[in-house]
Design a protein around this motif. Structure first.
Motif, short mmCIF file in Angstrom:
data_model
loop_
_atom_site.label_atom_id
_atom_site.label_comp_id
_atom_site.label_asym_id
_atom_site.label_seq_id
_atom_site.Cartn_x
_atom_site.Cartn_y
_atom_site.Cartn_z
N ASP A 292 30.55 61.05 32.90
CA ASP A 292 31.27 59.90 32.35
C ASP A 292 30.83 58.66 33.17
OD1 ASP A 292 33.08 57.87 31.89
OD2 ASP A 292 34.81 59.21 31.75
N ASP B 154 31.53 55.48 32.94
CA ASP B 154 32.57 54.53 33.36
C ASP B 154 33.32 55.02 34.59
OD1 ASP B 154 32.03 52.59 31.52
OD2 ASP B 154 33.31 53.50 29.98
N LYS B 155 33.58 56.31 34.62
CA LYS B 155 34.29 56.89 35.78
C LYS B 155 33.40 56.83 37.02
CE LYS B 155 37.35 59.68 37.90
NZ LYS B 155 36.95 59.40 39.27
N GLU C 88 33.39 53.33 38.44
CA GLU C 88 34.59 53.06 39.24
C GLU C 88 34.47 53.67 40.64
OE1 GLU C 88 38.55 54.33 37.84
OE2 GLU C 88 37.94 53.32 35.99
N ASP C 89 34.01 54.93 40.67
CA ASP C 89 33.89 55.62 41.96
C ASP C 89 32.88 54.93 42.87
OD1 ASP C 89 35.76 57.48 41.16
OD2 ASP C 89 34.29 58.90 40.40
#
Ligand code: BTN
Length: 241
Positions: free
Chosen positions: A154, A156-157, A160-161
């Motif tokens: 993913d 997008d995830k 973020e990370d």
């Protein structure tokens, strides 16, 4: 203090965008895109990445205290990326000085620092995420997270990370520089390898001995030891790098 984010479906290059607009944009703004029409790599090479299959972003830094750390920022960026790859279950992660990331001997992430000290710096990062085929001209075919883990990530995830890890490391690292140098030393791709490099405009061959406390690479040539702060280090062909 927290960071800001901007996303473009398509753009020439996220690094170029921040370089052109750094005066109007706040420090600690991340700019990401699904696709770059003129993605830029180190040493004036292109960075080609399939649309929506990869993580492509740049971070603008205007904080003088951070900018003055210079080449250490390469170290912080590379270690941050390696830490996230580790969280996602990848192993055999190594950093090719100063900031290419390799997994199982193949490049998976590239980092390009640009800017004008002391005004601003841009850290641009290209992660090979879900791309399955690399058809460009490479000295050595790269890899991606998908190819290593055999599962779709993913994006997008992941974004973020990576943003969280990079931001936190940049803001806090000066209190613990030794930790980042140690991480690099434990994941040093070039250690003990034979390389070709340029020093004072001359070409040398030597064996990589590691890094010093200022994050210069140490190379032993036939006659002398060199500590080098920037430039390209090429693995000799027998290592196929
Ligand atoms: C390298 O040559 O290894 C560095 C590659 C850096 C690529 C990233 S992708 C996002 C940012 N925008 C660019 O044009 N380049 C960097």
């Amino acid at each position: 203090m927290k960071y800001k984010t901007i996303h473009f479906p398509s753009i020439d290059s996220t690094n170029a965008y921040l370089k052109e607009n750094y005066e109007e944009i706040d420090g600690f703004t991340f700019v990401s895109t699904d696709y770059q029409t003129q993605g830029k790599g180190r040493n004036d090479r292109e960075w080609i990445a399939n649309k929506k299959e990869n993580l492509l972003f740049s971070l603008l830094i205007k904080d003088e205290e951070i900018i003055k750390e210079g080449s250490f920022l390469s170290l912080v960026a590379a270690v941050s990326v390696a830490q996230v790859l580790q969280q996602y279950g990848l192993s055999n992660i190594e950093i090719k000085w100063p900031n290419d990331i390799y997994v199982n001997d193949k490049k998976i992430v590239g980092i390009l620092l640009e800017g004008r000290i002391p005004d601003y710096l841009v850290i641009g990062i290209g992660f090979n995420v879900n791309q399955k085929e690399f058809n460009g001209e490479y000295r050595k075919t790269p890899t991606s997270m998908f190819l290593q883990l055999n599962e779709e990530i993913d994006i997008d995830k992941l974004k973020e990370d990576v943003y969280e890890t990079l931001f936190n490391n940049l803001v806090h690292y000066s209190s613990d520089k030794g930790k980042f140098l140690k991480y690099f030393k434990n994941h040093d791709y070039l250690l003990n390898k034979e390389v070709e490099y340029v020093f004072n405009k001359n070409i040398y061959f030597g064996i990589v001995k590691g890094i010093d406390e200022d994050f210069n690479i140490i190379i032993q040539s036939e006659k002398e030891e060199h500590h080098i702060s920037s430039g390209e280090i090429t693995l000799l062909n027998k290592h196929n790098g």
